[in-house]
Design a protein around this motif. Structure first.
Motif, PDB file in Angstrom:
ATOM      1  N   ALA A 137       6.100  10.159  -0.300  1.00 15.20           N
ATOM      2  CA  ALA A 137       5.295   9.029   0.161  1.00 15.20           C
ATOM      3  C   ALA A 137       6.153   7.781   0.003  1.00 15.20           C
ATOM      4  O   ALA A 137       7.311   7.875  -0.436  1.00 15.20           O
ATOM      5  CB  ALA A 137       4.018   8.912  -0.660  1.00 15.20           C
ATOM      6  N   CYS A 138       5.604   6.643   0.350  1.00 18.77           N
ATOM      7  CA  CYS A 138       6.346   5.417   0.116  1.00 18.77           C
ATOM      8  C   CYS A 138       5.382   4.277  -0.144  1.00 18.77           C
ATOM      9  O   CYS A 138       4.221   4.282   0.278  1.00 18.77           O
ATOM     10  CB  CYS A 138       7.257   5.086   1.303  1.00 18.77           C
ATOM     11  N   HIS A 139       5.899   3.338  -0.869  1.00 23.06           N
ATOM     12  CA  HIS A 139       5.228   2.061  -1.062  1.00 23.06           C
ATOM     13  C   HIS A 139       5.765   1.165   0.031  1.00 23.06           C
ATOM     14  O   HIS A 139       6.978   1.027   0.186  1.00 23.06           O
ATOM     15  CB  HIS A 139       5.596   1.552  -2.471  1.00 23.06           C
ATOM     16  N   LEU A 140       4.889   0.602   0.819  1.00 22.67           N
ATOM     17  CA  LEU A 140       5.324  -0.280   1.893  1.00 22.67           C
ATOM     18  C   LEU A 140       4.768  -1.661   1.598  1.00 22.67           C
ATOM     19  O   LEU A 140       3.561  -1.817   1.360  1.00 22.67           O
ATOM     20  CB  LEU A 140       4.818   0.229   3.244  1.00 22.67           C
ATOM     21  N   PHE A 165       0.853  -1.177   0.000  1.00 22.57           N
ATOM     22  CA  PHE A 165       0.000   0.000   0.000  1.00 22.57           C
ATOM     23  C   PHE A 165       0.894   1.233   0.000  1.00 22.57           C
ATOM     24  O   PHE A 165       2.116   1.129   0.118  1.00 22.57           O
ATOM     25  CB  PHE A 165      -0.926   0.006   1.225  1.00 22.57           C
ATOM     26  N   ILE A 166       0.255   2.378  -0.095  1.00 21.95           N
ATOM     27  CA  ILE A 166       0.997   3.645  -0.090  1.00 21.95           C
ATOM     28  C   ILE A 166       0.751   4.328   1.250  1.00 21.95           C
ATOM     29  O   ILE A 166      -0.371   4.353   1.762  1.00 21.95           O
ATOM     30  CB  ILE A 166       0.527   4.570  -1.228  1.00 21.95           C
ATOM     31  N   THR A 167       1.789   4.877   1.776  1.00 17.61           N
ATOM     32  CA  THR A 167       1.661   5.678   2.997  1.00 17.61           C
ATOM     33  C   THR A 167       2.784   6.710   2.980  1.00 17.61           C
ATOM     34  O   THR A 167       3.450   6.875   1.966  1.00 17.61           O
ATOM     35  CB  THR A 167       1.715   4.782   4.251  1.00 17.61           C
ATOM     36  N   THR A 168       2.954   7.381   4.081  1.00 16.97           N
ATOM     37  CA  THR A 168       4.087   8.301   4.187  1.00 16.97           C
ATOM     38  C   THR A 168       5.126   7.662   5.111  1.00 16.97           C
ATOM     39  O   THR A 168       4.791   6.842   5.964  1.00 16.97           O
ATOM     40  CB  THR A 168       3.673   9.670   4.748  1.00 16.97           C
ATOM     41  N   MET A 169       6.372   8.037   4.912  1.00 21.97           N
ATOM     42  CA  MET A 169       7.447   7.331   5.624  1.00 21.97           C
ATOM     43  C   MET A 169       7.334   7.477   7.138  1.00 21.97           C
ATOM     44  O   MET A 169       7.724   6.567   7.865  1.00 21.97           O
ATOM     45  CB  MET A 169       8.805   7.816   5.120  1.00 21.97           C
ATOM     46  N   ASP A 170       6.763   8.596   7.560  1.00 21.06           N
ATOM     47  CA  ASP A 170       6.669   8.775   9.017  1.00 21.06           C
ATOM     48  C   ASP A 170       5.581   7.905   9.637  1.00 21.06           C
ATOM     49  O   ASP A 170       5.474   7.834  10.857  1.00 21.06           O
ATOM     50  CB  ASP A 170       6.459  10.258   9.371  1.00 21.06           C
ATOM     51  N   ARG A 171       4.805   7.246   8.816  1.00 18.46           N
ATOM     52  CA  ARG A 171       3.780   6.356   9.361  1.00 18.46           C
ATOM     53  C   ARG A 171       4.141   4.884   9.181  1.00 18.46           C
ATOM     54  O   ARG A 171       3.440   4.000   9.672  1.00 18.46           O
ATOM     55  CB  ARG A 171       2.445   6.628   8.671  1.00 18.46           C
TER      56      ARG A 171
END
Lengths: 429, 523, 475
Positions: C395-398, C355-361
């Motif tokens: 953002a990041c793909h995690l 999924f996509i989120t932001t790195m701080d999460r």
């Protein structure tokens, strides 16, 4: 053979008709060439320092609809001139025209984009409106006062000199009887306001202390004509202005100085329209005193440990110089700042909207007398901006600015003290 | 006046009362003086009498209020036009009776700026200048289109948006994250991460197929697909100062960015091919922040501070003789001052190899401090109107840099053919490099005097030429991407007519969203 | 039916034997098998057009497949019908080094593309060590994240040719004008190209795509930074990306990195699991075409400055792995043509949640995953974590990888349940699933009402008979 250049047919595109009389034709030219770019509503983008303080036009910011803007007024002018609308088609036309402080914010921003004179357009529109519809009831007192007393405050002429009685011992020259190099043109508000009396007293004292050869006209001084000029009573303006220039020329002065930004802008700029020409220099008192500061003639005696922010009055700022297309919108911006910086202990912090892109105090254009709610709303916006600088006080040097800012500040949770530049100087002297 | 009849009309009263109930009395107007301020524009419609005042102007303050307005429009089948800053009023002028202008003057909030994750969530009135100012404070940046940073940031993202720094940071269509959007049918659509959480707009894609596809296209939906009420937009790393450096007074402001992080060059070539080759090499080398080949007329449009100065200097040929086929390059030291030094060396290698020459120093010094940084902060685009009251733009196209060459030459030919009334412009070929040179954009802009006769006649001829182009199977290529009349004309040719009409019918069943934009499903 | 299909693609390209059908009925996911009635292998756009016409006539659905391996169930025919295997269309149609793009057919793999572009000093923007059988086109259309976050774009798709479900042949962007080279995605009219991304072939079958390519660096240096927790990597990455440092930039946890580097399983793997740090940031600093070493020099200097300031240590290796830099660069720039998929070294399949989120999460989501994994009896050492910064770190793909023994019914069930429960928990916590495969579709679309309804309207337009991969997404 080189191809001939294809240039516009209308010579006004080749050169703006600056010297043409401001008539319907010129008004139409300005209105027609409004491209709806909306720079009249916003601080010039290069100068925007925050989202909060990005607006330049009090009228548009307050009333929101585009009719209440430079662009809206251009559209209105075009409709009226082209016969698509009449002045009495809509009662809101009055508000569109007169709920405007004539501050020149839109005018200045527009001049970055094109050659035009928006404030002069509004002035023309107001005069045309009044010809068709009569003067506004909101301005009745002002008009009656001028007719009866040659001032705007419904005060007898004799009261105009009352402030000077406190300084009899200073020996201020009466230029009705004596000669001097400099005329201190006091103005209606400094001349008649009890609240602002200390300021004019301080100005006189500073001039005297520095041995300036100056005098006043006392109760023979007439209104400069700025209020009727701004509200569209152009005949009344012409009456007062012509009488003033003739009188001032007779005095043989080299310089007229005034502490009122409204008087300054009017005498400095608007009087150039008259057939009779000024034979003297016109300076704001801050310009004059700045020269003394530069020559190190001002001897401060004490510190004034205050952080201050300076409010640029419109009519000595962006409206304080005759317009020359392509030239800097010069005005009296630096002189008061230099004075402030010269006062020991004073630290100057700037608001975001300053100089030619300053936010208006709200007191001009007839709003102070006729549309108090709007004038004070505008003032509160300015006070909020001043507060955000962290300054202890807001300093300015225009009686309309001071009065309106003080009035606007009543009832605000966070108070901001308003001080006149010359009062501050006096505090250090 | 005719308006009084309309205002007394029962239907008008019903609509008025519905709006007032939804928004409050003070936020709805129908009086002639207000309506009069909402149908002027820069382009021909008002000049040629093709636009007319609206019937209402409404000021909603939220997505829900916009929804209420649009539902009322559907109920009464009245057309509406959503406007942002309404700068130039590109398609914001009503073209039919009974139009409602949805004016966003009460929707000017910046909801959020997430500095770490580099985005901002904004409402429609927020201008690019406002957003830029807030971004700079945080070491971030957002571009400004040629049109001006006084434009609404949301509207600027919906239309074109070939920002100067788009070369490095991407142009407007790439800059959109989550969207909150009231469709013409009154439904609230949230896209990207807003679809999951209306308060979290950090990401723009999906979920699944990306409905941002409906939002624009090169020239946007022109208000034909409803109104965007909130948008999250990308911000970008910025090595510049926290406030924009300006000296001087209007109109003679100058701006000089810190020399350890920014450097401008203007390099000229003997031919357009030479200039384009230079732009390719810069892109391949992965350097620079701005790479633009401006037409001569742009140099003076942005620079001249009065009409007299404009035409005097134009007749002296200061720019014509010095900036033909010149490419403006601004190097940015994103990483460090050493990056800037590196990029200077690389650029100088490229200049030498490609045979480029810097323009005359005196012209560079005359122009750059006053004007170059327009392409970073704000072009003051409305200066384009100064010399003759208006200008026109044609043959906008995007594909490769090389493709632009032929395309702008066609534009050149059109300009030559129609001069007069097109005024002297010495070749109006603007070519921008974007996405590190992956694609190029070309446009033909030229001054034309704002006279109804001339413009009316010219518009007819240019439209006729465009139609001919299209009918000839695009032998000369034509920008198929513009809205307005072009969708009706181009859609059948580029094979999207049924698709666009179907989408339009699906989300705007009553055809109330700024008809006839973006396409008339019934035509 | 079969005869008509044979007439379209040729007899030997129509397969309906049980073995073949069983093969296409399932993939590497744990989705239940969905058997097609036939598999066809077209070779040209014309054949695809005819297949679509056939499907509209007969209302027999088509499910397109381009890769030779699939992980998410996207190509399993939910409603039966015909699988259209596009792997025969494996031509690289055009390489355009001047404009840095390449035009490819569906069957072109990343490895194939990488090798072809090498000759032109170009490289594709591939995702993390894709399986050798992965279609580059599908990967790009499905928005698999690029390894290099420094570009101003997050996906390399330019223009494409699409066979719509309504029978129309459509070209997106500037490709709609045959005079152009198809370098610009927008238009014609509106941004149709966006509809086909993340669409799992439900709105159209793409027969070629133009993708961006970039310069293939000749000089590179790989750096590795060890972290104990994923959250420790966030701020350094934010900073590095803000300063435009590096090409490839991604984080792998020990479990994934060990599988990646393992040459001999289980010996090497066990040692790597002991030696490697919990998380490794991989950062490649690359030279540009001109003055490459000078670019490396200034980026390196900036890297070290940031590292000193933030107190992390970019090193030439982690876990004492010899020659790690060289190995990593080789792996990145020379994808294997075949061989075992690196992620299935530990167990024979991996079930990914991404999924996509932001790195701080990201850390928060990892902790949720760890909690669910532990509750399920999965060791934390068996959880794969991959963080891919996107677009300069905005953002990041995690990706959380759950290894699974497909041959064990018990493990399949356990991981299937874990996959479903954990996905829901992550979604509920704000993980944004932009690619709703399989059961994610229901999880996502039931909560995005207007989005779902609008997509369905689009579907009616692009595929009125619902013949393209029905049952996927919200269709």
């Amino acid at each position: 053979m080189a191809k001939e250049m294809l240039l516009p047919k209308d010579p006004r595109y080749l050169k703006y008709p600056l010297d043409a009389p401001f008539d319907k034709e010129k008004a139409r030219w300005i209105a027609f060439n409004c491209s709806r770019c909306s720079v009249c509503k916003w601080v010039n983008s290069w100068q925007v320092k925050s989202a909060r303080y990005a607006r330049i036009c009090p009228q548009h910011t307050r009333y929101l609809y585009d009719s209440h803007s430079g662009q809206g007024k251009c559209d209105l002018a075009l409709a009226i001139i082209d016969g698509k609308m009449k002045w009495d088609d809509d009662p809101e036309i009055k508000d569109i025209l007169f709920r405007c402080t004539m501050c020149g914010g839109c005018d200045a921003m527009d001049k970055n984009i094109r050659d035009a004179e928006l404030v002069k357009l509004y002035r023309w529109m107001r005069s045309e409106y009044i010809k068709a519809m009569g003067p506004l009831p909101e301005h009745k007192n002002l008009i009656d006062s001028l007719k009866q007393y040659d001032n705007v405050w419904l005060q007898p002429r004799s009261k105009r000199n009352a402030w000077a009685q406190d300084l009899k011992n200073l020996g201020i020259k009466d230029l009705n009887k004596e000669k001097a190099d400099v005329l201190l043109f006091v103005g209606c508000t400094y001349g008649l306001s009890q609240e602002l009396k200390p300021t004019i007293l301080n100005i006189a004292k500073i001039l005297k202390q520095n041995k300036v050869d100056f005098g006043i006209l006392g109760d023979k001084e007439l209104c400069c004509g700025s209020p009727p000029d701004k509200i569209g009573l152009l005949d009344e303006f012409e009456r007062l202005a012509t009488a003033n220039v003739k009188r001032f020329n007779e005095l043989g002065i080299s310089t007229l100085i005034t502490p009122c930004a409204g008087c300054y802008g009017t005498i400095r700029v608007e009087y150039d329209e008259l057939p009779v020409k000024k034979q003297f220099e016109v300076l704001h008192v801050s310009e004059y005193l700045d020269r003394l500061v530069a020559d190190k003639k001002i001897n401060y005696q004490r510190e004034v440990p205050l952080t201050v922010t300076w409010h640029d009055p419109c009519h000595m700022g962006r409206m304080g110089r005759p317009y020359v297309p392509g030239k800097d919108l010069e005005g009296v911006y630096d002189e008061p700042r230099r004075i402030l910086k010269s006062i020991p202990g004073v630290e100057l912090v700037e608001m975001e909207r300053i100089r030619e892109y300053a936010w208006c105090c709200g007191g001009g254009g007839g709003a102070f007398t006729g549309f108090k709610d709007f004038a004070q709303w505008t003032a509160r916006e300015r006070l909020t901006e001043a507060k955000d600088t962290g300054a202890d006080i807001l300093v300015t040097s225009c009686p309309w600015c001071e009065s309106n800012l003080r009035a606007g500040g009543i009832g605000m949770d966070e108070k901001m003290e308003i001080r006149n530049l010359f009062d501050l100087m006096m505090q250090a002297l | 006046m005719a308006k009084k009849n309309t205002q007394n009309n029962e239907r008008h009263q019903q609509i008025l009362q519905a709006f007032q109930a939804a928004l409050g009395i003070e936020n709805v107007k129908d009086n002639p003086a207000t309506m009069n301020a909402y149908f002027g524009d820069w382009l021909p419609p008002k000049l040629l009498g093709m636009s007319m005042p609206p019937e209402f102007v409404v000021l909603p303050s939220s997505t829900l209020e916009v929804q209420a307005v649009i539902k009322i429009c559907n109920r009464f089948k009245v057309p509406f036009i959503p406007v942002g800053s309404n700068q130039w009023s590109l398609t914001g002028s009503p073209n039919r009776q009974g139009t409602v202008i949805i004016d966003c003057k009460r929707m000017g909030k910046i909801h959020e700026i997430d500095e770490k994750n580099m985005y901002a969530v904004i409402e429609p009135l927020v201008t690019l200048a406002q957003l830029q100012a807030e971004a700079y404070k945080r070491g971030l940046y957002i571009g400004s289109p040629e049109a001006s940073a006084t434009a609404s940031a949301i509207a600027g993202h919906c239309f074109q948006g070939m920002w100067g720094v788009g070369y490095r940071l991407g142009v407007a269509y790439r800059n959109i994250l989550g969207i909150e959007w009231v469709l013409p049918n009154g439904e609230i659509l949230r896209t990207g991460s807003f679809a999951q959480d209306a308060h979290n707009g950090f990401w723009g894609e999906g979920p699944g197929p990306d409905l941002r596809g409906m939002l624009r296209g090169y020239a946007g939906a022109m208000g034909g697909f409803g109104m965007v009420t909130k948008m999250a937009v990308k911000l970008h790393p910025y090595p510049g100062p926290k406030t924009w450096p300006v000296k001087g007074t209007i109109p003679n402001q100058i701006s000089v960015l810190p020399e350890d992080r920014f450097k401008w060059y203007i390099i000229k070539y003997d031919s357009l091919e030479g200039a384009i080759n230079f732009m390719y090499e810069i892109g391949k080398a992965e350097i620079a922040g701005v790479v633009q080949k401006w037409p001569t007329v742009y140099y003076i449009w942005w620079w001249a501070n009065s009409n007299e100065q404009y035409w005097t200097e134009w007749q002296k040929r200061t720019f014509q003789d010095n900036v033909k086929n010149a490419v403006g390059v601004c190097l940015w030291g994103f990483t460090s001052a050493k990056q800037l030094e590196y990029e200077k060396r690389v650029l100088e290698d490229i200049i030498k190899e490609t045979g480029g020459k810097p323009i005359k120093q005196e012209v560079f010094d005359l122009w750059v401090p006053r004007t170059a940084n327009n392409w970073i902060r704000d072009t003051h685009g409305s200066r384009m109107m100064r010399p003759s009251g208006t200008f026109l733009a044609l043959r906008l196209q995007t594909d490769t840099l090389k493709y632009s060459i032929d395309h702008v030459r066609q534009g050149y030919a059109w300009v030559e053919k129609f001069s007069p009334p097109i005024l002297d412009c010495d070749g109006p070929d603007w070519i921008g490099g974007y996405d590190f040179g992956h694609f190029g954009f070309g446009e033909t802009d030229f001054p034309v005097e704002k006279r109804a006769d001339d413009i009316g006649d010219l518009m007819n001829k240019l439209l006729a030429m465009t139609k001919e182009d299209v009918q000839n199977g695009l032998e000369n290529g034509v920008g198929p991407f513009l809205g307005g009349p072009y969708h009706q004309m181009a859609a059948p040719v580029f094979n999207y007519e049924n698709l666009l009409k179907s989408i339009k019918k699906a989300i705007d069943p009553n055809f109330v969203s700024n008809p006839p934009h973006n396409i008339d499903p019934n035509a | 039916m079969l005869k008509e299909l044979r007439d379209i693609v040729g007899a030997k390209n129509v397969l309906d034997d049980e073995e073949t059908l069983a093969l296409y009925a399932q993939d590497q996911s744990l989705a239940p098998p969905k058997k097609p009635c036939a598999v066809v292998k077209p070779k040209s756009a014309e054949e695809i057009q005819e297949l679509v016409a056939f499907a509209n006539k007969t209302l027999i659905p088509l499910t397109a497949s381009s890769s030779t391996i699939h992980f998410y169930g996207a190509t399993l025919p939910e409603h039966g019908g015909i699988v259209v295997d596009l792997s025969r269309m494996n031509q690289i149609l055009e390489i355009d080094p001047l404009n840095r793009k390449v035009k490819i057919e569906p069957g072109v793999t990343w490895q194939q593309l990488q090798q072809a572009l090498k000759e032109h000093d170009q490289m594709p923007l591939n995702p993390l060590f894709p399986h050798p059988g992965t279609s580059a086109m599908t990967s790009s259309l499905e928005r698999e994240p690029m390894l290099i976050p420094k570009y101003e774009y997050g996906d390399p798709v330019l223009t494409m040719q699409v066979h719509l479900g309504n029978g129309q042949l459509f070209k997106t962007g500037s490709a709609s004008d045959s005079h152009t080279l198809g370098a610009y995605p927008e238009g014609p009219g509106i941004d149709f190209w966006r509809f086909f991304l993340g669409a799992q072939g439900t709105l159209g079958i793409v027969s070629w795509v133009n993708l961006k390519t970039e310069y293939r660096p000749k000089h590179q240096k790989a750096y590795f930074v060890a972290f104990d927790e994923l959250e420790e990597a966030a701020d350094p990455i934010y900073k590095l990306q803000r300063r435009h440092i590096g090409n490839e930039c991604f984080v792998l946890n020990r479990f994934l990195l060990a599988q990646l580097l393992c040459k001999e399983y289980p010996k090497d793997f066990t040692k790597l699991m002991e030696d490697l740090p919990p998380y490794t940031l991989v950062l490649v600093i690359a030279g540009a075409p001109r003055r490459p070493l000078e670019r490396i020099a200034y980026e390196e200097e900036a890297l070290m400055e940031i590292a000193a300031d933030m107190k992390f240590e970019p090193a030439k290796t982690v876990g004492g792995v010899a020659g790690l830099g060289t190995t990593m660069l080789e792996m990145l720039h020379d994808l294997p043509k075949d061989g075992r998929y690196w992620k299935t070294l530990y167990k024979n399949s991996t079930q990914d949640i991404f999924f996509i989120t932001t790195m701080d999460r990201a850390q928060g989501f990892v902790e949720i995953a760890q909690g669910y994994a532990a509750a399920c009896g999965l060791s934390l050492d068996e959880l794969g974590i991959y963080l891919q910064p996107l677009e300069r770190g905005r953002a990041c793909h995690l990706c959380i990888s759950l290894p699974c023994d497909r041959d064990s019914e018990k493990d399949r069930q356990r991981i299937k349940n874990l996959h479903a429960d954990l996905s829901q928990a992550l979604w509920n916590s704000g993980a944004f699933f932009t690619r709703p495969y399989g059961s994610w579709a229901d999880m996502v679309y039931r909560e995005t009402a207007t989005y779902t309804a609008t997509l369905k309207e689009l579907k009616k337009i692009f595929d009125p008979n619902n013949i393209l991969n029905p049952g996927k997404l919200c269709f």
